[in-house]
Design a protein around this motif. Sequence first.
Motif, PDB file in Angstrom:
ATOM      1  N   GLN A 173       0.824  -1.204   0.000  1.00 12.45           N
ATOM      2  CA  GLN A 173       0.000   0.000   0.000  1.00 12.45           C
ATOM      3  C   GLN A 173       0.860   1.257   0.000  1.00 12.45           C
ATOM      4  N   GLU A 174       1.945   1.230   0.779  1.00 17.25           N
ATOM      5  CA  GLU A 174       2.849   2.389   0.810  1.00 17.25           C
ATOM      6  C   GLU A 174       3.494   2.608  -0.545  1.00 17.25           C
ATOM      7  N   GLU A 175       3.867   1.516  -1.228  1.00 18.64           N
ATOM      8  CA  GLU A 175       4.477   1.641  -2.553  1.00 18.64           C
ATOM      9  C   GLU A 175       3.488   2.183  -3.559  1.00 18.64           C
ATOM     10  N   GLU A 176       2.218   1.818  -3.434  1.00 19.18           N
ATOM     11  CA  GLU A 176       1.189   2.335  -4.336  1.00 19.18           C
ATOM     12  C   GLU A 176       0.978   3.833  -4.122  1.00 19.18           C
ATOM     13  N   GLN A 177       1.117   4.294  -2.891  1.00 24.49           N
ATOM     14  CA  GLN A 177       0.913   5.701  -2.577  1.00 24.49           C
ATOM     15  C   GLN A 177       2.080   6.550  -3.070  1.00 24.49           C
ATOM     16  N   ASP A 178       3.243   5.951  -3.198  1.00 26.07           N
ATOM     17  CA  ASP A 178       4.422   6.704  -3.652  1.00 26.07           C
ATOM     18  C   ASP A 178       4.406   6.846  -5.105  1.00 26.07           C
TER      19      ASP A 178
END
Length: 87
Positions: free
Chosen positions: A82-87
């Motif tokens: 999820q963090e990678e998708e937000q970046d």
Amino acid sequence: MSTLHKQAMEAVLQAASHDIVGTLQERGVSDKHSEEGDLAVLDVAILHAYRIFMRICEENGLEVDAGYFADMANDLADEVAQEEEQD
């Protein structure tokens, strides 16, 4: 990260490197960067993480629960994705 933590991490990485070589040999994988090589590296990484989890639990008088480890690893993987998708 403290010097002690850096030394411990280095020791774990050296042990993992040794185990990766052995795992690749056992599986007959000649190309470390192939899909089979990647899977061997992931298997060793997961095994080392579980061994550390077991030792921490044992050292603190906790019951080792493989299912709990798997659930927590899955939750962590979801969070990282999820963090990678937000970046």
